[in-house]
Structures are given as C-alpha cells and as structure tokens.
Write an enzyme that holds these catalytic residues in place. Structure first.
Site, PDB file in Angstrom:
ATOM      1  N   GLY A  45      50.496   4.087  52.674  1.00 62.94           N
ATOM      2  CA  GLY A  45      51.657   4.553  51.928  1.00 62.94           C
ATOM      3  C   GLY A  45      52.795   4.784  52.902  1.00 62.94           C
ATOM      4  CD  GLN A  50      56.118   8.495  56.121  1.00 66.01           C
ATOM      5  OE1 GLN A  50      55.799   8.000  55.048  1.00 66.01           O
ATOM      6  NE2 GLN A  50      55.276   8.630  57.130  1.00 66.01           N
ATOM      7  CB  CYS A 107      51.285  11.767  58.415  1.00 68.69           C
ATOM      8  SG  CYS A 107      52.989  11.472  57.934  1.00 68.69           S
ATOM      9  CG  LEU A 108      52.053   5.561  59.051  1.00 67.84           C
ATOM     10  CD1 LEU A 108      52.801   4.478  58.273  1.00 67.84           C
ATOM     11  CD2 LEU A 108      51.113   4.943  60.070  1.00 67.84           C
ATOM     12  CG  HIS A 149      50.324  11.895  52.583  1.00 65.13           C
ATOM     13  ND1 HIS A 149      49.659  12.631  53.541  1.00 65.13           N
ATOM     14  CD2 HIS A 149      51.300  11.214  53.257  1.00 65.13           C
ATOM     15  CE1 HIS A 149      50.209  12.399  54.730  1.00 65.13           C
ATOM     16  NE2 HIS A 149      51.198  11.537  54.584  1.00 65.13           N
ATOM     17  CD  GLU A 150      53.106   8.044  51.677  1.00 64.85           C
ATOM     18  OE1 GLU A 150      54.248   8.210  52.141  1.00 64.85           O
ATOM     19  OE2 GLU A 150      52.098   7.937  52.400  1.00 64.85           O
ATOM     20  CG  HIS A 153      56.394  11.838  53.547  1.00 68.82           C
ATOM     21  ND1 HIS A 153      56.661  12.451  54.752  1.00 68.82           N
ATOM     22  CD2 HIS A 153      55.192  11.220  53.705  1.00 68.82           C
ATOM     23  CE1 HIS A 153      55.680  12.220  55.600  1.00 68.82           C
ATOM     24  NE2 HIS A 153      54.777  11.475  54.993  1.00 68.82           N
TER      25      HIS A 153
END
Length: 193
Positions: A45, A50, A107-108, A149-150, A153
């Site tokens: 995702g 991000q 997480c990226l 999770h996304e 953000h």
C-alpha cells in the site's frame, strides 16, 4: 516514474490530507507513479502523503500478500482472500467493526521497524475510485488492515502511534536515525531537513 518515499519526521506525514476533485492536475499519472513506486519499494500500500502530496489518495494491493503466502496457510482463516488491487480517493471511514487483532506492521516511511498493531477486523469506507465513481464497501481481514494503515496516513497518523509509551521510547533512537537519514533502504527515499 518511481517517486521518493518521504521518511519519518517529515511534517507531511502528520498532516490531515484534503479531498480532491476529478480535475486534480495529473491525477492519472500520479496514480500510475504511485503503483510503480509501491511495487519498486516492495510495499502492499502507498498513500499520497508518503510521496509528499497532502491529498486523500492511496493505493492498496493485498492480492500480492495472498499470492506470496505459504501453500499450507489455510485460506479459510482469511475471509478477504484473494485480496484486492484498488485505488481509494477521498476515503472516509463509515464504521469499524469486529474484534481487534494484532498483526506485525511495517511502513515504507519508517523502514526497518516492525511492530504488532491492534486494528479492527472490519472497515466500511466511503470513497471514490480512480474514475470518481462513488463507492461504499466493507473490507475485512488483512485487506482491511492494509486499508486502515494507509487511511491513517491521510489522517496524519502512523502505525507507531498505536504503540505503548515504553515501546515508543525504546524505538526513539531508531526513529531519530530515520529522520536524520541514517538508514539504508533499497528504494528511493527523501529525508526531513
């Protein structure tokens, strides 16, 4: 085009994102770039904050989680199999349901840190797809987890916000290193200045 991922510590990751309309400049290209960036970073995702955009847009591909699962992992444990590949624009949560369960998240934007996070088993979202067709859908299982999770953000939240204070204090050194660019990743990243 592969875009750089914004690292922990950047203010954009703590910003509540704004709804957009169909004439948002370069939207189709941006979505295409987000997919390319997500796959190049081995993510499932990716949210617009991000990649340094304060808009309510994220992409999710939970199908690859199921494609990479061990064959002995029972699909009946995963009501969301075989997963989804979907674009979410202007998402807003209608309801959270089901018992909260723990899953080890990463997480990226916060590389090399993974922790167990409790989230609701089911989420109902109102959103539009990439063609701005309004949708209201309920997601569950791992797919719901990735979506939540996304979604966080675009609300200015990070998965580490769910950790207990002691655990957060224990991670402080690693988080500081990420924000200072003292971390090696195999994807493009931009660090706060």
């Amino acid at each position: 085009m592969i875009l750089p991922i914004v690292a922990y510590g950047a203010p954009i990751l703590r910003t509540v994102a704004k709804d957009i309309n169909p004439d948002y400049p370069g939207l189709a290209k941006l979505i295409e770039d987000m997919w390319e960036t997500m796959y190049a970073s081995n993510g499932v995702g990716l949210a617009a904050p991000q990649i340094n955009r304060d808009i309510r847009l994220f992409v999710v591909d939970s199908a690859q989680i199921f494609e990479n699962m061990d064959s002995d992992d029972d699909d009946r444990k995963h009501p969301d199999a075989p997963g989804i590949k979907q674009v979410f624009i202007n998402a807003h949560i209608k309801s959270l349901d089901g018992e909260e369960w723990a899953y080890n998240e990463g997480c990226l934007s916060i590389p090399k840190i993974r922790e167990d996070v409790y989230r609701a088993a089911e989420v109902t979202l109102e959103y539009t797809d990439e063609n701005f067709v309004p949708q209201t859908k309920t997601f569950n299982g791992i797919t719901a987890r990735v979506i939540l999770h996304e979604y966080d953000h675009i609300e200015g939240k990070l998965f580490i916000d769910y950790l207990k204070p002691l655990k957060k204090r224990m991670l402080k050194g690693k988080l500081d290193d990420i924000s200072k660019g003292k971390v090696r990743v195999d994807y493009k990243m931009t660090f706060p200045r």
